[in-house]
Design a protein around this motif. Structure first.
Motif, PDB file in Angstrom:
ATOM      1  N   TRP A 255       0.824  -1.201   0.000  1.00 46.50           N
ATOM      2  CA  TRP A 255       0.000   0.000   0.000  1.00 46.50           C
ATOM      3  C   TRP A 255       0.866   1.262   0.000  1.00 46.50           C
ATOM      4  O   TRP A 255       0.604   2.212  -0.743  1.00 46.50           O
ATOM      5  CB  TRP A 255      -0.934   0.013   1.204  1.00 46.50           C
ATOM      6  CG  TRP A 255      -1.715   1.284   1.297  1.00 46.50           C
ATOM      7  CD1 TRP A 255      -2.792   1.664   0.534  1.00 46.50           C
ATOM      8  CD2 TRP A 255      -1.458   2.384   2.180  1.00 46.50           C
ATOM      9  NE1 TRP A 255      -3.215   2.920   0.883  1.00 46.50           N
ATOM     10  CE2 TRP A 255      -2.418   3.386   1.900  1.00 46.50           C
ATOM     11  CE3 TRP A 255      -0.528   2.608   3.186  1.00 46.50           C
ATOM     12  CZ2 TRP A 255      -2.451   4.597   2.587  1.00 46.50           C
ATOM     13  CZ3 TRP A 255      -0.555   3.805   3.875  1.00 46.50           C
ATOM     14  CH2 TRP A 255      -1.512   4.784   3.572  1.00 46.50           C
ATOM     15  N   LEU A 256       1.923   1.265   0.810  1.00 49.19           N
ATOM     16  CA  LEU A 256       2.782   2.445   0.894  1.00 49.19           C
ATOM     17  C   LEU A 256       3.410   2.791  -0.457  1.00 49.19           C
ATOM     18  O   LEU A 256       3.578   3.967  -0.789  1.00 49.19           O
ATOM     19  CB  LEU A 256       3.888   2.229   1.925  1.00 49.19           C
ATOM     20  CG  LEU A 256       3.506   2.433   3.388  1.00 49.19           C
ATOM     21  CD1 LEU A 256       4.649   1.987   4.289  1.00 49.19           C
ATOM     22  CD2 LEU A 256       3.161   3.894   3.665  1.00 49.19           C
ATOM     23  N   THR A 257       3.773   1.767  -1.226  1.00 46.99           N
ATOM     24  CA  THR A 257       4.442   2.024  -2.506  1.00 46.99           C
ATOM     25  C   THR A 257       3.462   2.142  -3.672  1.00 46.99           C
ATOM     26  O   THR A 257       3.892   2.312  -4.816  1.00 46.99           O
ATOM     27  CB  THR A 257       5.452   0.897  -2.815  1.00 46.99           C
ATOM     28  OG1 THR A 257       4.799  -0.368  -2.764  1.00 46.99           O
ATOM     29  CG2 THR A 257       6.589   0.920  -1.802  1.00 46.99           C
ATOM     30  N   SER A 258       2.160   2.064  -3.394  1.00 45.82           N
ATOM     31  CA  SER A 258       1.156   2.203  -4.445  1.00 45.82           C
ATOM     32  C   SER A 258       0.719   3.664  -4.569  1.00 45.82           C
ATOM     33  O   SER A 258       0.845   4.448  -3.618  1.00 45.82           O
ATOM     34  CB  SER A 258      -0.066   1.338  -4.143  1.00 45.82           C
ATOM     35  OG  SER A 258      -0.825   1.915  -3.082  1.00 45.82           O
ATOM     36  N   PRO A 259       0.177   4.052  -5.719  1.00 42.94           N
ATOM     37  CA  PRO A 259      -0.322   5.430  -5.865  1.00 42.94           C
ATOM     38  C   PRO A 259      -1.416   5.774  -4.857  1.00 42.94           C
ATOM     39  O   PRO A 259      -1.601   6.945  -4.511  1.00 42.94           O
ATOM     40  CB  PRO A 259      -0.869   5.448  -7.298  1.00 42.94           C
ATOM     41  CG  PRO A 259      -0.133   4.347  -8.002  1.00 42.94           C
ATOM     42  CD  PRO A 259       0.093   3.284  -6.974  1.00 42.94           C
ATOM     43  N   ALA A 260      -2.130   4.752  -4.357  1.00 41.11           N
ATOM     44  CA  ALA A 260      -3.243   5.004  -3.440  1.00 41.11           C
ATOM     45  C   ALA A 260      -2.794   5.688  -2.156  1.00 41.11           C
ATOM     46  O   ALA A 260      -3.556   6.453  -1.551  1.00 41.11           O
ATOM     47  CB  ALA A 260      -3.949   3.693  -3.108  1.00 41.11           C
ATOM     48  N   SER A 261      -1.563   5.423  -1.716  1.00 44.88           N
ATOM     49  CA  SER A 261      -1.103   6.006  -0.446  1.00 44.88           C
ATOM     50  C   SER A 261      -0.711   7.469  -0.596  1.00 44.88           C
ATOM     51  O   SER A 261      -0.754   8.234   0.365  1.00 44.88           O
ATOM     52  CB  SER A 261       0.084   5.215   0.100  1.00 44.88           C
ATOM     53  OG  SER A 261       1.259   5.497  -0.639  1.00 44.88           O
ATOM     54  N   GLY A 262      -0.301   7.849  -1.807  1.00 48.62           N
ATOM     55  CA  GLY A 262       0.171   9.212  -2.009  1.00 48.62           C
ATOM     56  C   GLY A 262       1.535   9.490  -1.400  1.00 48.62           C
ATOM     57  O   GLY A 262       1.988  10.646  -1.362  1.00 48.62           O
ATOM     58  N   TRP A 263       2.217   8.440  -0.934  1.00 49.06           N
ATOM     59  CA  TRP A 263       3.501   8.631  -0.247  1.00 49.06           C
ATOM     60  C   TRP A 263       4.646   8.480  -1.233  1.00 49.06           C
ATOM     61  O   TRP A 263       4.669   7.546  -2.030  1.00 49.06           O
ATOM     62  CB  TRP A 263       3.643   7.608   0.871  1.00 49.06           C
ATOM     63  CG  TRP A 263       4.892   7.742   1.697  1.00 49.06           C
ATOM     64  CD1 TRP A 263       5.303   8.840   2.378  1.00 49.06           C
ATOM     65  CD2 TRP A 263       5.886   6.732   1.914  1.00 49.06           C
ATOM     66  NE1 TRP A 263       6.489   8.578   3.037  1.00 49.06           N
ATOM     67  CE2 TRP A 263       6.871   7.294   2.771  1.00 49.06           C
ATOM     68  CE3 TRP A 263       6.038   5.403   1.511  1.00 49.06           C
ATOM     69  CZ2 TRP A 263       7.987   6.583   3.206  1.00 49.06           C
ATOM     70  CZ3 TRP A 263       7.143   4.687   1.940  1.00 49.06           C
ATOM     71  CH2 TRP A 263       8.109   5.276   2.773  1.00 49.06           C
ATOM     72  N   GLU A 264       5.596   9.387  -1.162  1.00 51.45           N
ATOM     73  CA  GLU A 264       6.789   9.311  -1.989  1.00 51.45           C
ATOM     74  C   GLU A 264       7.972   8.973  -1.094  1.00 51.45           C
ATOM     75  O   GLU A 264       8.471   9.827  -0.342  1.00 51.45           O
ATOM     76  CB  GLU A 264       7.026  10.631  -2.724  1.00 51.45           C
ATOM     77  CG  GLU A 264       5.928  10.986  -3.717  1.00 51.45           C
ATOM     78  CD  GLU A 264       6.239  12.262  -4.490  1.00 51.45           C
ATOM     79  OE1 GLU A 264       7.415  12.670  -4.482  1.00 51.45           O
ATOM     80  OE2 GLU A 264       5.309  12.819  -5.083  1.00 51.45           O
ATOM     81  N   ARG A 265       8.400   7.720  -1.176  1.00 54.33           N
ATOM     82  CA  ARG A 265       9.473   7.268  -0.293  1.00 54.33           C
ATOM     83  C   ARG A 265      10.743   8.084  -0.475  1.00 54.33           C
ATOM     84  O   ARG A 265      11.433   8.418   0.498  1.00 54.33           O
ATOM     85  CB  ARG A 265       9.744   5.788  -0.558  1.00 54.33           C
ATOM     86  CG  ARG A 265      10.775   5.174   0.373  1.00 54.33           C
ATOM     87  CD  ARG A 265      11.023   3.717   0.022  1.00 54.33           C
ATOM     88  NE  ARG A 265      12.023   3.117   0.887  1.00 54.33           N
ATOM     89  CZ  ARG A 265      12.553   1.920   0.703  1.00 54.33           C
ATOM     90  NH1 ARG A 265      12.152   1.186  -0.348  1.00 54.33           N
ATOM     91  NH2 ARG A 265      13.472   1.447   1.535  1.00 54.33           N
TER      92      ARG A 265
END
Length: 299
Positions: A255-265
């Protein structure tokens, strides 16, 4: 930058002195000098401790560790003294608290690998070794190794990566005799755990142990063979040559690395809160691992 999105304030309990807040556990000392470990429901991914907790996770880790300790009683003693709640402790600590011996900890993460994946796969791709242990040609992600190997690491602070090291580095840090005992015990415990897990439909790909000395006796500490400290794969879907489904926080990572999370690692900004469906799916995987391994329904 990484670490806690928001580091929790430790609870103050009469008779206990707070020593440390880790990614998952809070550590206290009681008046007798014993350690009190409390496993929270916190979860970490990509070196961040996330702002959303996974209900029951700390209890699963604690109860599963206790079950595994019983399986290895003849191979290595463990640090557990009691599961009774300290006087004055909050009711929420029930099932997630261990009173333990204060050990002289070994400054090495003792990792056993029976399958190739993760950081081991990366090193193998460069040098055909893992922690300088030579491996044969032709292995792929998820391949079973010819025999389990000891691949130690140095323990990192919260927000930092553990660093794989060679056996020779362990010898340099703790001495040849201790290093050899660490390797032998790690592989013996892993071997038994691998066989037990396989009988229950789980591939134990790799795991890490922490040891300390109780006087002169090498003793298992912390957690053992949980979804946080191990890679568990379903036997029925194990297929070398690809990433394997697992009983751990993979739903969180995906989920974190998917577009759905909106998170940019890459931006090194704190991760956002998790949605309920990701929390529920992650909790279900932890419970499934517990139930498959122990044969007991989660209550």
């Amino acid at each position: 930058m990484s670490g806690f999105v928001e580091k929790p304030e430790p609870l103050q309990v009469p008779g206990l002195v707070h020593l440390h807040t880790g990614k998952v556990r809070d550590l206290y000392r009681n008046e007798a000098g014993d350690l009190v470990m409390v496993a929270s429901d916190r979860i970490s991914a990509y070196d961040w401790v996330l702002p959303t907790e996974i209900p029951d996770k700390g209890r699963v880790l604690t109860q599963l560790s206790l079950w595994w300790f019983d399986q290895f009683a003849d191979l290595a003693p463990n640090h557990v003294l009691s599961t009774e709640l300290p006087v004055g402790a909050p009711a929420d600590w029930a099932g997630r608290t261990l009173v333990c011996k204060a050990l002289r900890m070994v400054p090495v993460e003792c990792v056993a690998r029976g399958y190739l994946t993760g950081s081991g796969l990366v090193e193998y791709g460069r040098t055909r070794t893992v922690c300088e242990v030579p491996l044969p040609e032709g292995l792929v992600d998820g391949s079973e190794l010819p025999e389990p190997i000891f691949t130690p690491a140095t323990k990192a602070e919260v927000g930092e990566h553990d660093e794989n090291v060679s056996f020779e580095e362990v010898v340099r840090r703790v001495g040849a005799e201790t290093a050899e005992v660490l390797r032998e015990t790690t592989l013996a415990v892993y071997g038994r755990a691998r066989d037990i897990a396989r009988e229950r439909g789980i591939v134990l790909a790799d795991t890490k142990f922490e040891f300390g000395f109780d006087g002169d006796v090498l003793t298992l500490a912390d957690e053992v063979l949980t979804p946080d400290s191990s890679r568990f794969w379903p036997v029925e879907s194990w297929q070398p040559g690809r990433a394997q489904p697992s009983f751990d926080k993979q739903f969180v990572r995906d989920w974190l690395t998917s577009p759905a999370s909106g998170w940019e690692r890459a931006a090194e900004l704190p991760p956002p809160p998790m949605p309920e469906d990701v929390v529920a799916a992650t909790r279900a995987k932890y419970l499934e691992a517990y139930e498959r391994l122990t044969g007991a329904a989660w209550e």
